[in-house]
Design an enzyme around this catalytic site. Structure first.
Site, PDB file in Angstrom:
ATOM      1  N   LYS A 175       0.818  -1.224   0.000  1.00 32.90           N
ATOM      2  CA  LYS A 175       0.000   0.000   0.000  1.00 32.90           C
ATOM      3  C   LYS A 175       0.845   1.263   0.000  1.00 32.90           C
ATOM      4  O   LYS A 175       0.601   2.174  -0.782  1.00 32.90           O
ATOM      5  CB  LYS A 175      -0.904   0.065   1.247  1.00 32.90           C
ATOM      6  CG  LYS A 175      -1.887  -1.060   1.371  1.00 32.90           C
ATOM      7  CD  LYS A 175      -2.752  -0.870   2.609  1.00 32.90           C
ATOM      8  CE  LYS A 175      -1.959  -0.765   3.899  1.00 32.90           C
ATOM      9  NZ  LYS A 175      -1.444  -1.991   4.449  1.00 32.90           N
ATOM     10  N   ARG A 211      12.236  -2.075  10.701  1.00 36.94           N
ATOM     11  CA  ARG A 211      11.079  -1.486  11.379  1.00 36.94           C
ATOM     12  C   ARG A 211      10.759  -2.280  12.642  1.00 36.94           C
ATOM     13  O   ARG A 211      10.773  -3.502  12.631  1.00 36.94           O
ATOM     14  CB  ARG A 211       9.877  -1.525  10.424  1.00 36.94           C
ATOM     15  CG  ARG A 211       9.387  -0.160  10.030  1.00 36.94           C
ATOM     16  CD  ARG A 211       8.276  -0.259   9.039  1.00 36.94           C
ATOM     17  NE  ARG A 211       7.045  -0.792   9.607  1.00 36.94           N
ATOM     18  CZ  ARG A 211       5.866  -0.731   8.988  1.00 36.94           C
ATOM     19  NH1 ARG A 211       5.771  -0.161   7.814  1.00 36.94           N
ATOM     20  NH2 ARG A 211       4.792  -1.234   9.550  1.00 36.94           N
ATOM     21  N   ARG A 261      -9.161   1.855   9.601  1.00 37.03           N
ATOM     22  CA  ARG A 261      -8.645   0.507   9.847  1.00 37.03           C
ATOM     23  C   ARG A 261      -9.602  -0.323  10.696  1.00 37.03           C
ATOM     24  O   ARG A 261      -9.317  -1.467  10.999  1.00 37.03           O
ATOM     25  CB  ARG A 261      -7.317   0.639  10.577  1.00 37.03           C
ATOM     26  CG  ARG A 261      -6.188  -0.178   9.998  1.00 37.03           C
ATOM     27  CD  ARG A 261      -4.930   0.202  10.762  1.00 37.03           C
ATOM     28  NE  ARG A 261      -3.811  -0.603  10.448  1.00 37.03           N
ATOM     29  CZ  ARG A 261      -2.812  -0.244   9.641  1.00 37.03           C
ATOM     30  NH1 ARG A 261      -2.850   0.917   9.017  1.00 37.03           N
ATOM     31  NH2 ARG A 261      -1.793  -1.045   9.451  1.00 37.03           N
TER      32      ARG A 261
END
Ligand code: ADP
Length: 187
Positions: free
Chosen positions: A14, A134, A89
């Protein structure tokens, strides 16, 4: 009009696609995950509030996220359109987004659903973990994020489908190829 959402599981691509599409359409790509990560890096109050949720793969509380999105969408660059990545979300965030937009006399115009199968998603996320480091890209947290997606975010697909807004896009293949598919879907 270009008030667009991109929805899909973690690892579907995305963020990568949002930046490319937004550039082509001359609208901002607004990623809630990126905004949170920037705030964590800069150790702002918002960052401190969000960090523990993000590191464990859970959603940041709606009160925090909703406020942040409302203020971001009020900025001048979003007046003519935007591509939201990572929001809404869960169903409550859909309700909030409807409220934010209706306060501005606007609505969501299209929802891009980017799909890929689970094995591919885990592979991509583990590869990203090795490259970018991350904090939420380790195997245990990845599994949890996929579960949170299935439980909280997936219901949004039928919700927006009922409004006739959803276009599904195959997220497998070269990055450029996927971008072309999305542009074709928007044409
Ligand atoms: P992903 O690759 O999992 O889609 P994102 O960069 O979009 O990652 O988001 C990373 C994390 O940021 C999420 O796991 C969540 O903790 C937090 N986050 C992002 N967007 C939202 C949101 N709309 N509501 C709550 N938390 C969010």
């Amino acid at each position: 009009m270009n008030r667009l959402l991109i929805i899909g599981p973690p690892g579907a691509g995305k963020g990568t696609q949002a930046v490319k599409i937004a550039e082509k359409l001359n609208i901002p790509a607004i990623s809630t995950g990126d905004i949170f990560r920037k705030n964590i890096k800069e150790e702002t109050e918002l960052g401190k509030e969000a960090k523990s949720y993000i590191d464990s793969g859970n959603l940041v509380p709606d009160s925090v996220t909703n406020r942040m999105v409302r203020s971001r969408l009020a900025e001048a660059d979003a007046a003519e359109g935007f591509l939201l990545d990572g929001y809404p979300r869960n169903p409550a965030q859909v309700t909030e987004l409807d409220a934010i937009l209706s306060d501005m006399g606007q609505q969501v115009d299209k929802v891009l659903l980017l799909v890929a199968d689970n094995d591919e998603l885990v592979q991509r996320l583990l590869a990203r973990a090795a490259k970018e480091g991350r904090s939420d890209d380790n195997e245990e947290v990845i599994r949890h994020r996929l579960k949170v997606y299935a439980e909280e975010t997936q219901p949004l697909i039928s919700l927006y489908s009922q409004r006739g807004l959803v276009t599904e896009i195959d997220g497998l293949g070269e990055i450029e190829e996927v971008t072309s598919r999305i542009m074709a879907a928007l044409a």
